[in-house]
Design an enzyme around this catalytic site. Structure first.
Site, mmCIF file in Angstrom:
data_model
loop_
_atom_site.group_PDB
_atom_site.id
_atom_site.type_symbol
_atom_site.label_atom_id
_atom_site.label_comp_id
_atom_site.label_asym_id
_atom_site.label_seq_id
_atom_site.Cartn_x
_atom_site.Cartn_y
_atom_site.Cartn_z
ATOM 1 N N ARG A 127 0.848 -1.213 0.000
ATOM 2 C CA ARG A 127 0.000 0.000 0.000
ATOM 3 C C ARG A 127 0.879 1.257 0.000
ATOM 4 O O ARG A 127 0.548 2.239 -0.659
ATOM 5 C CB ARG A 127 -0.935 -0.014 1.209
ATOM 6 C CG ARG A 127 -1.808 -1.263 1.206
ATOM 7 C CD ARG A 127 -3.253 -1.088 1.557
ATOM 8 N NE ARG A 127 -3.914 -2.357 1.261
ATOM 9 C CZ ARG A 127 -4.491 -3.153 2.153
ATOM 10 N NH1 ARG A 127 -4.555 -2.786 3.414
ATOM 11 N NH2 ARG A 127 -5.034 -4.296 1.783
ATOM 12 N N GLU A 132 -12.343 -15.036 10.986
ATOM 13 C CA GLU A 132 -12.486 -14.349 9.702
ATOM 14 C C GLU A 132 -12.269 -15.278 8.512
ATOM 15 O O GLU A 132 -11.139 -15.475 8.066
ATOM 16 C CB GLU A 132 -11.490 -13.174 9.611
ATOM 17 C CG GLU A 132 -11.620 -12.424 8.289
ATOM 18 C CD GLU A 132 -10.660 -11.246 8.127
ATOM 19 O OE1 GLU A 132 -9.795 -11.050 8.994
ATOM 20 O OE2 GLU A 132 -10.780 -10.545 7.122
ATOM 21 N N LYS A 158 -16.133 -12.326 11.521
ATOM 22 C CA LYS A 158 -15.773 -11.262 10.567
ATOM 23 C C LYS A 158 -15.887 -11.816 9.150
ATOM 24 O O LYS A 158 -14.915 -12.357 8.608
ATOM 25 C CB LYS A 158 -14.353 -10.764 10.851
ATOM 26 C CG LYS A 158 -13.848 -9.736 9.851
ATOM 27 C CD LYS A 158 -12.620 -9.010 10.368
ATOM 28 C CE LYS A 158 -12.045 -8.096 9.304
ATOM 29 N NZ LYS A 158 -11.014 -7.194 9.808
ATOM 30 N N SER A 195 -14.067 -5.013 4.737
ATOM 31 C CA SER A 195 -14.468 -4.228 3.559
ATOM 32 C C SER A 195 -13.983 -4.881 2.267
ATOM 33 O O SER A 195 -14.648 -4.753 1.232
ATOM 34 C CB SER A 195 -14.021 -2.770 3.668
ATOM 35 O OG SER A 195 -12.624 -2.639 3.779
ATOM 36 N N GLY A 196 -12.834 -5.533 2.299
ATOM 37 C CA GLY A 196 -12.440 -6.422 1.205
ATOM 38 C C GLY A 196 -12.146 -5.815 -0.150
ATOM 39 O O GLY A 196 -12.102 -6.542 -1.135
ATOM 40 N N GLY A 197 -12.012 -4.496 -0.215
ATOM 41 C CA GLY A 197 -11.736 -3.872 -1.514
ATOM 42 C C GLY A 197 -12.897 -3.047 -2.040
ATOM 43 O O GLY A 197 -12.821 -2.476 -3.130
ATOM 44 N N ARG A 242 -9.119 -1.144 4.799
ATOM 45 C CA ARG A 242 -9.020 -0.154 3.728
ATOM 46 C C ARG A 242 -10.136 0.880 3.756
ATOM 47 O O ARG A 242 -9.909 2.064 3.524
ATOM 48 C CB ARG A 242 -9.014 -0.865 2.362
ATOM 49 C CG ARG A 242 -7.685 -1.458 2.011
ATOM 50 C CD ARG A 242 -7.804 -2.510 0.945
ATOM 51 N NE ARG A 242 -8.379 -3.756 1.456
ATOM 52 C CZ ARG A 242 -8.559 -4.845 0.727
ATOM 53 N NH1 ARG A 242 -8.224 -4.843 -0.548
ATOM 54 N NH2 ARG A 242 -9.059 -5.940 1.261
HETATM 55 P P1 13P Z 1 -10.288 -4.776 4.698
HETATM 56 O O1 13P Z 1 -11.470 -4.085 5.340
HETATM 57 O O2 13P Z 1 -9.353 -3.822 4.008
HETATM 58 O O3 13P Z 1 -10.716 -5.935 3.854
HETATM 59 O O4 13P Z 1 -9.404 -5.354 5.869
HETATM 60 C C1 13P Z 1 -10.031 -6.020 6.881
HETATM 61 C C2 13P Z 1 -9.141 -7.055 7.379
HETATM 62 O O5 13P Z 1 -8.727 -6.997 8.516
HETATM 63 C C3 13P Z 1 -8.781 -8.168 6.500
HETATM 64 O O6 13P Z 1 -8.183 -9.171 7.238
#
Ligand code: 13P
Length: 345
Positions: free
Chosen positions: A34, A178, A220, A262-264, A295
């Site tokens: 990043r 998660e 998550k 959020s995943g992108g 993110r």
């Molecule tokens: P994002 O919300 O950017 O997907 O990150 C969350 C996270 O902790 C992924 O493991």
């Protein structure tokens, strides 16, 4: 002996008061990637300065209940020599820690991943608890593609997540479980639904087999969304409906909270979709519907910060604003106007 009462009260506190979690636990490769994209130097010091900018954001604790740290960060101090973990705790934010050591290629299964980190986990968890962490995170990655995910990949990851969760509870840490079905690809929302339902059902079966206390975990998951390059992108309400339908089928009511990744997704879309879920389902949902964004909370702030001390104040305002937007989304009170009037401290 499991510290059940402590686990239950920590898990509740992680989703209390309409607040959510801030994921700031990017590993070296992810954080460096990043930074590199924006031309920020990838050093121990820039990572430290960036994390200091985040944790010293005034008022962050108004919307954030917990922060997930990376091992490097939990051992670092601010430039005024205060441990990062103390800054977080003093802001009324519960410190958490990422404990998987990354998703590696799954042997015999091209394109699929297994998260590692079980070896030596007990000792690491004890140390993190002593340092002040009260919850942990382990991310499993499931890829949708041609003929994948395989049942073997899902089972291996679910079993590993359950072993991790049981170890966390033994140490008094609430496990964030998660299992992330990735958004990468051109798959449809229906495919994401089908895979996520299968993954969650298997994960909860494995949690049961390992005798994990469901009242003392946080789930998550990904939202049910089409792949990033799928030509058909559903409306916000359709995503909210599909996500809740999938979760209601597969997540036991004993789980206190669901904190989405959020995943992108863009920062705005992540707020909008969480908002829609809370508008439509808040009264019917057995769990708190919250966020654990990386993110979608950090990206605007990172793009302002750019590695420069002079930008810290503006970057903190951007982070504070995104946290407030998601805090509003938890109450179903987020709207596009919030994006016009940027909050000030
Ligand atoms: P994002 O919300 O950017 O997907 O990150 C969350 C996270 O902790 C992924 O493991």
């Amino acid at each position: 002996m499991m510290k059940s009462q402590e686990l239950i009260s920590t898990a509740k506190a992680m989703v209390a008061g309409n607040k959510g979690l801030l994921a700031m636990d990017e590993s070296f490769p992810t954080c460096n990637k990043r930074f590199a994209k924006l031309g920020i130097p990838q050093t121990v010091e820039t990572r430290r300065a960036y994390r200091e900018m985040i944790v010293t954001t005034p008022g962050l604790g108004e919307s954030i209940s917990g922060a997930i740290l990376f091992d490097e960060t939990i051992r670092q101090k601010t430039k005024d020599n205060i441990p990062m973990i103390k800054v977080i705790a003093d802001a009324g934010i519960i410190p958490g820690i990422k404990v998987d050591t990354g998703a590696k290629e799954l042997a015999g299964h091209p394109g699929e991943k297994i998260s590692e980190g079980l070896d030596g986990l007990r000792d690491r968890l004890l140390e993190y608890y002593q340092m002040g962490a009260r919850f942990a995170k382990w991310r499993a990655v499931i890829v949708i593609g041609n003929g994948i995910p395989s049942r073997s990949c899902i089972l291996a990851n679910a079993h590993t997540l359950a072993r991790y969760a049981a170890s966390c509870q033994e140490a008094g840490l609430v496990p964030i479980v998660e299992p992330e079905v990735l958004m990468d690809g051109n798959h449809t929302m229906a495919q994401c639904f089908k895979v996520t339902e299968e993954v969650l059902r298997i994960v909860f079966n494995q949690l049961y087999l390992q005798e994990v206390l469901l009242e003392g975990i946080i789930l998550k998951p990904n939202m049910i969304v089409p792949g990033l390059t799928c030509p058909k992108q559903e409306f916000v309400d359709e995503v909210a409906d599909a996500t809740l339908k999938c979760l209601l089928r597969s997540v036991p009511a004993a789980v206190p909270g669901i904190t989405f990744l959020s995943g992108g997704q863009s920062a705005e879309l992540a707020s909008d979709r969480l908002n829609a879920m809370n508008i439509i389902f808040r009264s019917k949902s057995p769990w708190e519907l919250s966020f654990s964004y990386g993110r979608a909370l950090q990206q605007p702030a990172l793009e302002i910060w750019m590695g420069k001390e002079a930008n810290v104040n503006q970057a903190q305002k951007a982070l504070y604003h995104r946290a407030k937007c998601n805090y509003a989304a938890r109450r179903g009170e987020y709207n596009a106007e919030m994006e016009q009037i940027k909050q000030t401290f």
